[in-house]
Design a protein around this motif. Structure first.
Motif, PDB file in Angstrom:
ATOM      1  N   ARG A 134       0.811  -1.217   0.000  1.00  0.00           N
ATOM      2  CA  ARG A 134       0.000   0.000   0.000  1.00  0.00           C
ATOM      3  C   ARG A 134       0.842   1.263   0.000  1.00  0.00           C
ATOM      4  O   ARG A 134       0.327   2.340  -0.315  1.00  0.00           O
ATOM      5  CB  ARG A 134      -0.942  -0.002   1.207  1.00  0.00           C
ATOM      6  CG  ARG A 134      -2.074  -1.002   1.046  1.00  0.00           C
ATOM      7  CD  ARG A 134      -3.263  -0.587   1.855  1.00  0.00           C
ATOM      8  NE  ARG A 134      -4.383  -1.512   1.647  1.00  0.00           N
ATOM      9  CZ  ARG A 134      -5.420  -1.565   2.444  1.00  0.00           C
ATOM     10  NH1 ARG A 134      -5.497  -0.763   3.499  1.00  0.00           N
ATOM     11  NH2 ARG A 134      -6.398  -2.420   2.200  1.00  0.00           N
ATOM     12  N   ALA A 135       2.098   1.158   0.389  1.00  0.00           N
ATOM     13  CA  ALA A 135       3.020   2.299   0.338  1.00  0.00           C
ATOM     14  C   ALA A 135       4.431   1.765   0.446  1.00  0.00           C
ATOM     15  O   ALA A 135       4.671   0.732   1.070  1.00  0.00           O
ATOM     16  CB  ALA A 135       2.740   3.293   1.462  1.00  0.00           C
ATOM     17  N   CYS A 136       5.361   2.477  -0.172  1.00  0.00           N
ATOM     18  CA  CYS A 136       6.781   2.137  -0.095  1.00  0.00           C
ATOM     19  C   CYS A 136       7.510   3.329   0.524  1.00  0.00           C
ATOM     20  O   CYS A 136       7.500   4.430  -0.026  1.00  0.00           O
ATOM     21  CB  CYS A 136       7.339   1.834  -1.485  1.00  0.00           C
ATOM     22  SG  CYS A 136       9.133   1.553  -1.514  1.00  0.00           S
ATOM     23  N   MET A 137       8.139   3.113   1.661  1.00  0.00           N
ATOM     24  CA  MET A 137       8.800   4.197   2.381  1.00  0.00           C
ATOM     25  C   MET A 137      10.229   4.375   1.887  1.00  0.00           C
ATOM     26  O   MET A 137      10.973   3.408   1.732  1.00  0.00           O
ATOM     27  CB  MET A 137       8.814   3.902   3.878  1.00  0.00           C
ATOM     28  CG  MET A 137       7.441   3.665   4.473  1.00  0.00           C
ATOM     29  SD  MET A 137       7.527   3.527   6.278  1.00  0.00           S
ATOM     30  CE  MET A 137       6.019   2.594   6.602  1.00  0.00           C
ATOM     31  N   VAL A 138      10.610   5.631   1.643  1.00  0.00           N
ATOM     32  CA  VAL A 138      11.962   5.960   1.186  1.00  0.00           C
ATOM     33  C   VAL A 138      12.539   7.062   2.065  1.00  0.00           C
ATOM     34  O   VAL A 138      11.816   7.905   2.596  1.00  0.00           O
ATOM     35  CB  VAL A 138      11.977   6.379  -0.294  1.00  0.00           C
ATOM     36  CG1 VAL A 138      11.577   5.218  -1.182  1.00  0.00           C
ATOM     37  CG2 VAL A 138      11.065   7.561  -0.539  1.00  0.00           C
ATOM     38  N   GLY A 139      13.879   7.054   2.183  1.00  0.00           N
ATOM     39  CA  GLY A 139      14.522   7.916   3.168  1.00  0.00           C
ATOM     40  C   GLY A 139      14.710   9.359   2.780  1.00  0.00           C
ATOM     41  O   GLY A 139      14.783  10.224   3.658  1.00  0.00           O
ATOM     42  N   THR A 140      14.809   9.663   1.477  1.00  0.00           N
ATOM     43  CA  THR A 140      15.138  11.027   1.073  1.00  0.00           C
ATOM     44  C   THR A 140      14.351  11.440  -0.165  1.00  0.00           C
ATOM     45  O   THR A 140      13.969  10.602  -0.985  1.00  0.00           O
ATOM     46  CB  THR A 140      16.639  11.159   0.741  1.00  0.00           C
ATOM     47  OG1 THR A 140      16.937  10.376  -0.409  1.00  0.00           O
ATOM     48  CG2 THR A 140      17.503  10.707   1.908  1.00  0.00           C
ATOM     49  N   PRO A 141      14.133  12.740  -0.347  1.00  0.00           N
ATOM     50  CA  PRO A 141      13.469  13.229  -1.555  1.00  0.00           C
ATOM     51  C   PRO A 141      14.239  12.902  -2.829  1.00  0.00           C
ATOM     52  O   PRO A 141      13.634  12.583  -3.863  1.00  0.00           O
ATOM     53  CB  PRO A 141      13.386  14.739  -1.329  1.00  0.00           C
ATOM     54  CG  PRO A 141      13.399  14.901   0.150  1.00  0.00           C
ATOM     55  CD  PRO A 141      14.319  13.815   0.655  1.00  0.00           C
ATOM     56  N   SER A 142      15.580  12.957  -2.789  1.00  0.00           N
ATOM     57  CA  SER A 142      16.343  12.682  -4.008  1.00  0.00           C
ATOM     58  C   SER A 142      16.198  11.218  -4.414  1.00  0.00           C
ATOM     59  O   SER A 142      16.110  10.897  -5.605  1.00  0.00           O
ATOM     60  CB  SER A 142      17.820  13.044  -3.831  1.00  0.00           C
ATOM     61  OG  SER A 142      18.433  12.261  -2.833  1.00  0.00           O
ATOM     62  N   LEU A 143      16.140  10.314  -3.441  1.00  0.00           N
ATOM     63  CA  LEU A 143      15.912   8.907  -3.766  1.00  0.00           C
ATOM     64  C   LEU A 143      14.517   8.711  -4.343  1.00  0.00           C
ATOM     65  O   LEU A 143      14.332   7.953  -5.310  1.00  0.00           O
ATOM     66  CB  LEU A 143      16.094   8.033  -2.522  1.00  0.00           C
ATOM     67  CG  LEU A 143      15.784   6.546  -2.704  1.00  0.00           C
ATOM     68  CD1 LEU A 143      16.703   5.925  -3.747  1.00  0.00           C
ATOM     69  CD2 LEU A 143      15.887   5.807  -1.369  1.00  0.00           C
ATOM     70  N   ALA A 144      13.541   9.396  -3.778  1.00  0.00           N
ATOM     71  CA  ALA A 144      12.177   9.286  -4.305  1.00  0.00           C
ATOM     72  C   ALA A 144      12.116   9.724  -5.761  1.00  0.00           C
ATOM     73  O   ALA A 144      11.464   9.083  -6.587  1.00  0.00           O
ATOM     74  CB  ALA A 144      11.227  10.122  -3.455  1.00  0.00           C
ATOM     75  N   ARG A 145      12.813  10.808  -6.093  1.00  0.00           N
ATOM     76  CA  ARG A 145      12.811  11.275  -7.482  1.00  0.00           C
ATOM     77  C   ARG A 145      13.460  10.240  -8.409  1.00  0.00           C
ATOM     78  O   ARG A 145      12.980  10.003  -9.524  1.00  0.00           O
ATOM     79  CB  ARG A 145      13.535  12.618  -7.581  1.00  0.00           C
ATOM     80  CG  ARG A 145      12.765  13.777  -6.946  1.00  0.00           C
ATOM     81  CD  ARG A 145      13.403  15.104  -7.315  1.00  0.00           C
ATOM     82  NE  ARG A 145      14.718  15.269  -6.728  1.00  0.00           N
ATOM     83  CZ  ARG A 145      14.946  15.809  -5.530  1.00  0.00           C
ATOM     84  NH1 ARG A 145      13.917  16.218  -4.782  1.00  0.00           N
ATOM     85  NH2 ARG A 145      16.180  15.944  -5.072  1.00  0.00           N
ATOM     86  N   GLU A 146      14.541   9.633  -7.953  1.00  0.00           N
ATOM     87  CA  GLU A 146      15.196   8.617  -8.765  1.00  0.00           C
ATOM     88  C   GLU A 146      14.272   7.425  -9.002  1.00  0.00           C
ATOM     89  O   GLU A 146      14.169   6.914 -10.125  1.00  0.00           O
ATOM     90  CB  GLU A 146      16.464   8.132  -8.073  1.00  0.00           C
ATOM     91  CG  GLU A 146      17.594   9.145  -8.056  1.00  0.00           C
ATOM     92  CD  GLU A 146      18.823   8.571  -7.394  1.00  0.00           C
ATOM     93  OE1 GLU A 146      19.052   7.342  -7.510  1.00  0.00           O
ATOM     94  OE2 GLU A 146      19.564   9.334  -6.745  1.00  0.00           O
ATOM     95  N   LEU A 147      13.618   6.978  -7.950  1.00  0.00           N
ATOM     96  CA  LEU A 147      12.747   5.814  -8.080  1.00  0.00           C
ATOM     97  C   LEU A 147      11.514   6.135  -8.924  1.00  0.00           C
ATOM     98  O   LEU A 147      11.058   5.302  -9.717  1.00  0.00           O
ATOM     99  CB  LEU A 147      12.339   5.304  -6.697  1.00  0.00           C
ATOM    100  CG  LEU A 147      13.472   4.713  -5.853  1.00  0.00           C
ATOM    101  CD1 LEU A 147      12.933   4.300  -4.478  1.00  0.00           C
ATOM    102  CD2 LEU A 147      14.129   3.535  -6.550  1.00  0.00           C
TER     103      LEU A 147
END
Length: 351
Positions: A134-147
């Protein structure tokens, strides 16, 4: 709330995933939750190819399903994509049990560094793995943009913290060796890029804390460098406080808890401008980011150590836990739909 966390990363491993999950369990009562774990312990294991220090569990979905049923959690969080995570995912899907996941490690890059497996194949498998939650947690905004650029959806923020009572400036801390002391802390494996640090032409002394399969090869790069092995607790905290610059050569970490530990100790950071350092250090003035790591190391000698400590104080495990359990409560809400999740990091996801 009774939360079960399924994870392949667990003791005796020493890494950011284990520390983060332990911190969530410690802060769970304040968030109205109790945490239990399904880990490789209690399963037959095999050494990971190329990294025998890490044991991989021989876990089946049925075995993990029975453990989940016995613990009777209100929610399941799958922290890793290894055998435990895969078995927990299969068990949850078979039972119609919703769950959340988190993205900690760049396995596609790590695998490609060891075997001829295209990163695109690995990322496709990871997208499928995480999309079922239902959600995937990521540590940083830059990682989120990459993913997101790689097609991942349903991303929500989960920052990390640091124990600022343990990791703090210490006036009497010392490390043997000519000053300045450049310190690197981390797993001694090819993906951590420690070889690049050891190859730098720097004044003073290089000190490496950590252990791993690449240690023997790394020790040959610079025979003058000091290798202290794996340190934890007070011994690790004293090493940070005694150094002059913390060098973070990794190009592939997704956060880098060691960055926060260094800053909390009043230690300036020298790193590449990549995910992790960009988010933790950025343009805050508590370190120097440069594609030329030697230039970053030398410039970091002039950074105000008090500013480093001030930056670290903004990161707490309490805030990390608030985000983590908040994400789970949002995902578990009746209106939350499997695979579809609005968030500051992503608009939606489809299973």
């Amino acid at each position: 709330m009774r939360l079960l966390i399924a994870t392949d990363a667990w003791h005796p491993q020493i890494n950011g995933v284990v520390r983060s999950l332990e911190a969530m369990a410690a802060h769970a009562p304040a968030q109205g939750a109790a945490v239990s774990f399904v880990t490789p312990r209690g399963f037959n294991t095999l050494p990971m190819p190329g990294y025998p220090e890490i044991r991989m569990a021989l876990a089946t979905p049925g075995q993990v399903s029975r453990r989940i049923d016995a613990l009777a959690p209100d929610w399941v969080h799958i922290a890793t994509e290894g055998p435990i995570g895969l078995a927990a995912r299969a068990a949850c899907l078979a039972a119609g049990r919703p769950f959340t996941t988190s993205y900690h490690t760049r396995f596609p890059e790590y695998l490609a560094a060891r075997a001829p497996v295209p990163e695109s194949w690995s990322y496709a498998a990871l997208r499928r793995f995480h999309r079922a939650g239902r959600a995937c947690m990521v540590g940083t905004p830059s990682l989120a943009r990459e993913l997101e650029a790689r097609g991942f959806t349903g991303l929500v923020p989960w920052t990390r913290g640091v124990d600022t009572a343990l990791f703090r400036p210490r006036s009497h801390a010392c490390l043997r060796g000519q000053r300045p002391v450049f310190l690197c802390v981390g797993r001694l494996a090819v993906e951590k890029n420690v070889a690049a640090f050891l190859a730098l032409d720097l004044p003073g002394t290089k000190v490496v804390v950590g252990d791993g399969p690449a240690r023997a090869d790394l020790e040959r790069i610079d025979p003058r460098a000091r290798f202290l092995g794996a340190l934890t607790g007070e011994a690790l905290a004293r090493a940070y406080a005694a150094a002059d610059v913390f060098v973070f050569p990794s190009l592939t970490d997704t956060f880098g808890l060691v960055l926060l530990e260094a800053l909390a100790s009043g230690l300036p950071v020298a790193a590449h401008p990549v995910t992790g350092p960009l988010d933790v250090v950025g343009d805050t003035g508590c370190g120097v980011l440069d594609r030329d790591l030697r230039e970053a190391c030398l410039a970091a000698l002039d950074v105000d150590r008090a500013r480093c400590r001030e930056r670290a104080l903004l990161f707490s495990w309490e805030e990390s836990a608030r985000q983590f359990f908040g994400n789970i409560r949002a995902a578990a809400a009746p209106q939350a739909r499997r695979g579809s999740r609005d968030s500051p990091l992503a608009s939606s996801s489809a299973r």
